[in-house]
Design a protein around this motif. Structure first.
Motif, PDB file in Angstrom:
ATOM      1  N   GLU A 178      39.980  40.904  43.081  1.00 28.76           N
ATOM      2  CA  GLU A 178      39.192  40.899  44.357  1.00 28.76           C
ATOM      3  C   GLU A 178      37.919  41.805  44.459  1.00 28.76           C
ATOM      4  O   GLU A 178      38.096  42.735  43.925  1.00 28.76           O
ATOM      5  CB  GLU A 178      40.329  41.604  45.417  1.00 28.76           C
ATOM      6  CG  GLU A 178      40.376  40.935  46.690  1.00 28.76           C
ATOM      7  CD  GLU A 178      40.865  39.531  46.580  1.00 28.76           C
ATOM      8  OE1 GLU A 178      40.030  38.532  46.638  1.00 28.76           O
ATOM      9  OE2 GLU A 178      42.139  39.261  46.597  1.00 28.76           O
ATOM     10  N   HIS A 179      37.104  41.132  44.932  1.00 23.47           N
ATOM     11  CA  HIS A 179      35.711  42.097  45.246  1.00 23.47           C
ATOM     12  C   HIS A 179      35.120  42.084  43.960  1.00 23.47           C
ATOM     13  O   HIS A 179      34.231  43.084  43.582  1.00 23.47           O
ATOM     14  CB  HIS A 179      35.914  43.600  45.784  1.00 23.47           C
ATOM     15  CG  HIS A 179      36.194  43.130  47.512  1.00 23.47           C
ATOM     16  ND1 HIS A 179      34.945  43.000  48.375  1.00 23.47           N
ATOM     17  CD2 HIS A 179      37.246  42.964  48.023  1.00 23.47           C
ATOM     18  CE1 HIS A 179      35.624  42.691  49.433  1.00 23.47           C
ATOM     19  NE2 HIS A 179      36.972  42.945  49.394  1.00 23.47           N
TER      20      HIS A 179
ATOM     21  N   ASP B 189      33.883  39.005  42.237  1.00 21.72           N
ATOM     22  CA  ASP B 189      33.071  38.234  42.277  1.00 21.72           C
ATOM     23  C   ASP B 189      31.592  38.393  42.158  1.00 21.72           C
ATOM     24  O   ASP B 189      30.919  38.019  41.233  1.00 21.72           O
ATOM     25  CB  ASP B 189      33.549  36.783  42.941  1.00 21.72           C
ATOM     26  CG  ASP B 189      33.456  36.894  44.428  1.00 21.72           C
ATOM     27  OD1 ASP B 189      33.398  38.091  44.930  1.00 21.72           O
ATOM     28  OD2 ASP B 189      33.480  35.905  45.052  1.00 21.72           O
ATOM     29  N   TYR B 190      31.194  39.092  43.291  1.00 28.56           N
ATOM     30  CA  TYR B 190      29.866  39.482  43.538  1.00 28.56           C
ATOM     31  C   TYR B 190      29.362  40.472  42.357  1.00 28.56           C
ATOM     32  O   TYR B 190      28.130  40.984  42.652  1.00 28.56           O
ATOM     33  CB  TYR B 190      29.493  39.691  44.928  1.00 28.56           C
ATOM     34  CG  TYR B 190      30.227  40.805  45.417  1.00 28.56           C
ATOM     35  CD1 TYR B 190      29.957  42.269  45.568  1.00 28.56           C
ATOM     36  CD2 TYR B 190      31.463  40.548  46.461  1.00 28.56           C
ATOM     37  CE1 TYR B 190      30.812  43.208  46.085  1.00 28.56           C
ATOM     38  CE2 TYR B 190      32.399  41.560  46.794  1.00 28.56           C
ATOM     39  CZ  TYR B 190      31.970  42.729  46.751  1.00 28.56           C
ATOM     40  OH  TYR B 190      32.721  43.825  47.166  1.00 28.56           O
TER      41      TYR B 190
ATOM     42  N   GLY C 279      30.471  36.351  47.221  1.00 31.88           N
ATOM     43  CA  GLY C 279      30.197  35.933  45.945  1.00 31.88           C
ATOM     44  C   GLY C 279      30.712  34.439  45.909  1.00 31.88           C
ATOM     45  O   GLY C 279      30.750  33.628  47.019  1.00 31.88           O
TER      46      GLY C 279
ATOM     47  N   ASP D 273      35.118  31.642  46.354  1.00 39.63           N
ATOM     48  CA  ASP D 273      35.814  30.674  47.440  1.00 39.63           C
ATOM     49  C   ASP D 273      35.318  29.539  47.206  1.00 39.63           C
ATOM     50  O   ASP D 273      36.300  28.307  47.207  1.00 39.63           O
ATOM     51  CB  ASP D 273      35.756  31.183  48.804  1.00 39.63           C
ATOM     52  CG  ASP D 273      36.011  32.458  49.050  1.00 39.63           C
ATOM     53  OD1 ASP D 273      36.663  33.088  48.301  1.00 39.63           O
ATOM     54  OD2 ASP D 273      35.874  33.351  50.145  1.00 39.63           O
TER      55      ASP D 273
ATOM     56  N   GLY E  38      38.664  39.223  51.400  1.00 40.01           N
ATOM     57  CA  GLY E  38      37.867  40.219  51.584  1.00 40.01           C
ATOM     58  C   GLY E  38      38.531  41.357  52.375  1.00 40.01           C
ATOM     59  O   GLY E  38      37.990  42.673  51.910  1.00 40.01           O
TER      60      GLY E  38
END
Ligand code: GLA
Length: 368
Positions: A18-19, A21-22, A152, A155, A320
């Motif tokens: 989680e968090h 990807d960006y 990011g 999804d 998120g």
């Protein structure tokens, strides 16, 4: 005359990662059997006609439109048209109606399903030949530029590349993915929906991204080859500890550890070590709550209860944060009793009714 066609575009779960990807890291999502279906057809008018059948709302927008609307779903659609215009892809007016069964605000990416599905429908209808990666990237950019969330790629990527009965390990730096097939026989993935979505979600999301970039800049000063948190270790982070705030340190530490957890989780799935997979999920939640600070009371009530319940191997907030669902790895024989127990516990502690979704992992977006 072009023919009507239908596209089905799914929501997604994320098992772990989680968090990340960006931050150019790893994620382990899957497309699910809850989706939006789009029917696109010709029109004789000069405007694009869009109808959200579930909401019984219709709008007309110009094919050259890039004006923001007060209606949230319209912005996701206009954002997509805007991306096509920015790429000088001219499309004629059309009619499109869509509806589905992805619960809204639950963190199952109904918005990515909407943007990717509309883009795929347009691409198929006008024979634009957009590739899956192009669809995912344009849908992401439309959300970044038009809706204002610096999300990011997870999804949108999961929505278009998902495969039945498989998780996909996405490398968000190379934009390549591997299929991860596990034997989950005897176990279930259950989503528990807090039914809340706190309004700070999108502002806090953008703040987290900036905090991570601040950490990267500090480490770049020591090594110019560092481009993202993917390129650094916990030792690199320790070296800049005195130069960054505690918040920035904690955010970066979480991301570096979460990336490792994704890799560990994949090993655990391959070895069918469900206890280890579950433990990694609990660790992920702990980090999201205490270090990344994107959880909320309601999510913690659900995750803490799951941790205390025999037969639940792992649980964590998903997506998120600041509301939406927890994802739970649970022995199938305690599924029914757990649902009853967690529902009454949640009601008692939060005063709210939780919702539950038994999901199946399904194929990504496609023309039917
Ligand atoms: C949201 C974003 C994704 C990802 C997750 C957190 O779902 O849209 O890009 O950052 O949050 O992992």
């Amino acid at each position: 005359m072009k023919k009507n066609l239908t596209v089905r575009s799914p929501g997604r779960i994320n098992l772990i990662g989680e968090h990340t990807d960006y931050n150019m890291g790893f994620v382990l999502p899957a497309a699910i059997d809850k989706a939006i279906e789009f029917t696109i057809e010709p029109t004789t008018g000069s405007m694009i006609e869009l109808t959200a059948t579930d909401l019984q709302e219709s709008v007309k927008i110009s094919p050259k439109n890039s004006v923001k609307s007060d209606i949230e779903w319209v912005n996701y659609c206009t954002g997509v048209i805007d991306q096509l215009n920015k790429k000088d892809i001219n499309i004629a007016p059309f009619k499109c109606s869509f509806g589905g069964n992805i619960p809204l605000g639950a963190g199952l990416s109904s918005s990515a399903a909407l943007s990717c599905g509309l883009l795929m429908a347009i691409s198929e209808f006008f024979e634009l030949g957009l590739s899956k990666v192009e669809i995912a990237l344009m849908a992401q950019k439309s959300e970044n530029d038009f809706v204002g969330v610096s999300c990011g790629i997870m999804d949108q990527y999961a929505c278009v590349f998902g495969e039945k009965d498989a998780l996909i390990k996405i490398d968000c730096r190379s934009l390549e993915h591997d299929i991860v097939k596990g034997d989950f026989e005897g176990y279930s993935l259950l989503l528990c929906d807090t039914k809340v979505k706190h309004s700070l979600a999108s502002t806090e999301y953008n703040t987290r991204k900036i905090e991570c970039e601040t950490g990267v800049k500090a480490m770049q000063a020591n090594n110019s080859r560092v481009k993202s948190l993917r390129d650094v270790s916990l030792t690199d982070l320790e070296e800049v500890k005195s130069k960054i705030s505690t918040d920035v340190f904690n955010r970066c530490e979480f991301v570096i550890k979460e990336n490792n957890r994704v890799l560990e989780a994949i090993k655990a799935i391959k070895l069918k070590n469900m206890e280890l997979l579950g433990a990694l999920m609990f660790q992920s939640h702990d980090g999201l709550k205490n270090k990344y600070k994107v959880s909320c009371t309601e999510l913690d009530i659900l995750a803490d209860f799951a941790k205390s319940y025999p037969g639940v191997l792992g649980a964590r907030m998903m997506g998120g944060g600041f509301g939406g669902c927890t994802i739970n790895l649970i022995k199938s024989d305690v599924l029914a009793s757990f649902k009853r127990a967690v529902a009454s516990h949640y009601k008692l502690k939060s005063g709210k009714e939780a919702a539950f979704y038994d999901i199946k992992i399904s194929d990504g977006a496609r023309k039917l």
